[in-house]
Design a protein around this motif. Structure first.
Motif, PDB file in Angstrom:
ATOM      1  N   ASP A   6      56.235  38.466  49.041  1.00  0.00           N
ATOM      2  CA  ASP A   6      55.707  39.288  50.134  1.00  0.00           C
ATOM      3  C   ASP A   6      55.330  38.416  51.325  1.00  0.00           C
ATOM      4  O   ASP A   6      55.553  38.800  52.476  1.00  0.00           O
TER       5      ASP A   6
ATOM      6  N   ARG B 113      58.514  37.500  53.056  1.00  0.00           N
ATOM      7  CA  ARG B 113      59.043  38.639  53.831  1.00  0.00           C
ATOM      8  C   ARG B 113      58.279  38.816  55.137  1.00  0.00           C
ATOM      9  O   ARG B 113      58.870  39.052  56.192  1.00  0.00           O
TER      10      ARG B 113
ATOM     11  N   ASN C  48      64.847  33.141  49.633  1.00  0.00           N
ATOM     12  CA  ASN C  48      64.834  34.230  50.601  1.00  0.00           C
ATOM     13  C   ASN C  48      66.102  34.162  51.458  1.00  0.00           C
ATOM     14  O   ASN C  48      66.232  33.316  52.342  1.00  0.00           O
TER      15      ASN C  48
END
Length: 91
Positions: A32, A35, A67
């Motif tokens: 998270d 992101r 990622n």
């Protein structure tokens, strides 16, 4: 995200600033965090701040080395649609 989709970039930057600040006191899961930093990078890139965007994307990879969005952005492959393509609205 809504600010970004509405092209309200300064508001989007402010929202990511607040989210980063909140994450410092209550850290979210690493993916998270990655992101969030990727989205911040998208906003910064759209604000024509490439050095700051690159820094955000590199920070995203610290939290999540896999990622794909941050990696693509750093390699110059950031999709034109930006964060809106990866962030799906709730059904």
């Amino acid at each position: 995200i809504v600010y970004l989709e509405q092209n309200r970039l300064e508001d989007a930057l402010g929202a990511t600033d607040r989210a980063v600040q909140a994450a410092r006191s209550s850290p979210p899961p690493p993916r998270d965090s990655a992101r969030l930093l990727w989205i911040r990078g998208v906003v910064l890139a759209k604000l024509d701040r490439p050095a700051d965007a690159e820094q955000a994307w590199k920070a995203a990879l610290v939290f999540d080395p896999d990622n794909a969005e941050a990696r693509a952005a750093l390699e110059g492959g950031q999709p034109e649609s930006g964060a809106g393509a990866a962030i799906k609205p709730a059904p």
